[in-house]
Design a protein around this motif. Structure first.
Motif, mmCIF file in Angstrom:
data_model
loop_
_atom_site.group_PDB
_atom_site.id
_atom_site.type_symbol
_atom_site.label_atom_id
_atom_site.label_comp_id
_atom_site.label_asym_id
_atom_site.label_seq_id
_atom_site.Cartn_x
_atom_site.Cartn_y
_atom_site.Cartn_z
ATOM 1 N N MET A 148 2.878 24.661 10.056
ATOM 2 C CA MET A 148 3.984 24.050 10.791
ATOM 3 C C MET A 148 3.592 23.744 12.231
ATOM 4 O O MET A 148 3.985 22.704 12.774
ATOM 5 C CB MET A 148 5.213 24.953 10.743
ATOM 6 C CG MET A 148 5.863 24.994 9.384
ATOM 7 S SD MET A 148 7.369 25.986 9.387
ATOM 8 C CE MET A 148 7.986 25.647 7.740
ATOM 9 N N ALA A 149 2.814 24.632 12.843
ATOM 10 C CA ALA A 149 2.342 24.370 14.205
ATOM 11 C C ALA A 149 1.439 23.149 14.236
ATOM 12 O O ALA A 149 1.476 22.355 15.188
ATOM 13 C CB ALA A 149 1.608 25.596 14.751
ATOM 14 N N LEU A 150 0.665 22.969 13.195
ATOM 15 C CA LEU A 150 -0.250 21.834 13.107
ATOM 16 C C LEU A 150 0.488 20.534 12.794
ATOM 17 O O LEU A 150 0.114 19.468 13.281
ATOM 18 C CB LEU A 150 -1.292 22.123 12.019
ATOM 19 C CG LEU A 150 -2.488 21.185 11.888
ATOM 20 C CD1 LEU A 150 -3.336 21.214 13.145
ATOM 21 C CD2 LEU A 150 -3.320 21.580 10.665
ATOM 22 N N THR A 154 5.914 19.090 18.558
ATOM 23 C CA THR A 154 6.167 20.155 19.525
ATOM 24 C C THR A 154 6.369 21.451 18.768
ATOM 25 O O THR A 154 7.118 21.489 17.794
ATOM 26 C CB THR A 154 7.431 19.857 20.364
ATOM 27 O OG1 THR A 154 7.267 18.603 21.027
ATOM 28 C CG2 THR A 154 7.671 20.946 21.402
ATOM 29 N N THR A 155 5.714 22.517 19.212
ATOM 30 C CA THR A 155 5.859 23.820 18.578
ATOM 31 C C THR A 155 6.407 24.819 19.584
ATOM 32 O O THR A 155 5.844 24.992 20.663
ATOM 33 C CB THR A 155 4.505 24.325 18.034
ATOM 34 O OG1 THR A 155 4.018 23.398 17.062
ATOM 35 C CG2 THR A 155 4.657 25.693 17.399
ATOM 36 N N VAL A 156 7.525 25.456 19.203
ATOM 37 C CA VAL A 156 8.158 26.476 20.033
ATOM 38 C C VAL A 156 8.109 27.794 19.270
ATOM 39 O O VAL A 156 8.552 27.864 18.121
ATOM 40 C CB VAL A 156 9.627 26.119 20.354
ATOM 41 C CG1 VAL A 156 10.248 27.191 21.253
ATOM 42 C CG2 VAL A 156 9.726 24.742 21.002
ATOM 43 N N VAL A 157 7.598 28.827 19.900
ATOM 44 C CA VAL A 157 7.487 30.129 19.257
ATOM 45 C C VAL A 157 8.408 31.120 19.943
ATOM 46 O O VAL A 157 8.353 31.282 21.159
ATOM 47 C CB VAL A 157 6.042 30.662 19.308
ATOM 48 C CG1 VAL A 157 5.967 32.028 18.646
ATOM 49 C CG2 VAL A 157 5.102 29.698 18.637
ATOM 50 N N PHE A 179 -2.190 25.133 19.455
ATOM 51 C CA PHE A 179 -1.191 24.486 18.612
ATOM 52 C C PHE A 179 0.246 24.814 19.034
ATOM 53 O O PHE A 179 1.192 24.388 18.376
ATOM 54 C CB PHE A 179 -1.385 24.885 17.149
ATOM 55 C CG PHE A 179 -2.715 24.479 16.593
ATOM 56 C CD1 PHE A 179 -3.070 23.145 16.501
ATOM 57 C CD2 PHE A 179 -3.624 25.429 16.171
ATOM 58 C CE1 PHE A 179 -4.303 22.762 15.997
ATOM 59 C CE2 PHE A 179 -4.863 25.069 15.661
ATOM 60 C CZ PHE A 179 -5.205 23.726 15.578
ATOM 61 N N VAL A 180 0.403 25.573 20.095
ATOM 62 C CA VAL A 180 1.730 26.010 20.548
ATOM 63 C C VAL A 180 2.034 25.385 21.906
ATOM 64 O O VAL A 180 1.228 25.457 22.828
ATOM 65 C CB VAL A 180 1.788 27.548 20.647
ATOM 66 C CG1 VAL A 180 3.112 28.000 21.250
ATOM 67 C CG2 VAL A 180 1.584 28.173 19.270
#
Length: 195
Positions: A148-150, A154-157, A179-180
């Motif tokens: 999902m990050a790939l 935009t990646t939100v953790v 990737f974040v």
């Protein structure tokens, strides 16, 4: 680069009509603080890509109950009665894939081979994240976090614990910070009223 931001700043990246991925597995390892803030914001006409729709009062199931999705792409809906009701009533479009198929679609999207599964935002949860976005997750949360990050713009953790880069000890991050985009700290119940 310090990627730590507030939950309010994070959900500003999500607008009506967005395609969002939500990590986790049924009721575990979910970015609940982010989900609660999105429900409160009231965005709509979203498309969900996730393993499942969770439960009506948990995870993406809260967003299903708030009727924020127009379409869901998942491998399982059996634990969410409201999702089933909306699908049967024609209120919610569904694309059911096996977990293997979903995994492959995300992998292809991550490598630019399938734009149909490339999301605007991925919302993930990890037990420990450093300020650069390197993630350490446990158990089922490892299932699709990397993919999902790939496969998102935009990646939100959401982190249970935010640490400095040198605090990982011997643990190797499962998802590299490259990737974040953003990291938010998990909040306790009751704090979201201030967001």
């Amino acid at each position: 680069m310090n990627k730590l931001i507030t939950i309010e700043e994070a959900i500003n990246t999500i607008e009506d009509g967005a395609v969002i991925m939500i990590g986790g597995f049924l009721g575990s390892d979910l970015p609940e603080s982010l989900i609660d803030a999105i429900v409160k914001k009231g965005v709509k006409d979203l498309t969900l890509i996730a393993n499942d729709t969770g439960f009506t009062n948990l995870g993406p199931g809260k967003m299903v109950a708030a009727k924020q999705f127009k379409k869901i792409i998942v491998s399982y809906i059996g634990t969410n009665q409201e999702a089933k009701r909306q699908i049967q009533a024609g209120e919610l479009e569904v694309e059911l894939l096996s977990q293997e198929e979903l995994y492959q679609k995300l992998l292809q999207a991550g490598f630019g081979q399938d734009s149909n599964y490339y999301a605007d935002v991925a919302l993930l949860f990890a037990n420990k994240v450093d300020r650069h976005g390197n993630m350490v997750a446990k158990y089922t949360n490892r299932n699709m976090n990397n993919l999902m990050a790939l496969a998102s713009q935009t990646t939100v953790v959401e982190a249970l614990e935010v640490v400095e880069a040198n605090e990982f000890e011997s643990t190797i991050p499962q998802t590299p910070g490259i990737f974040v985009d953003y990291v938010v700290e998990k909040v306790h119940e009751g704090i979201l009223e201030k967001v």
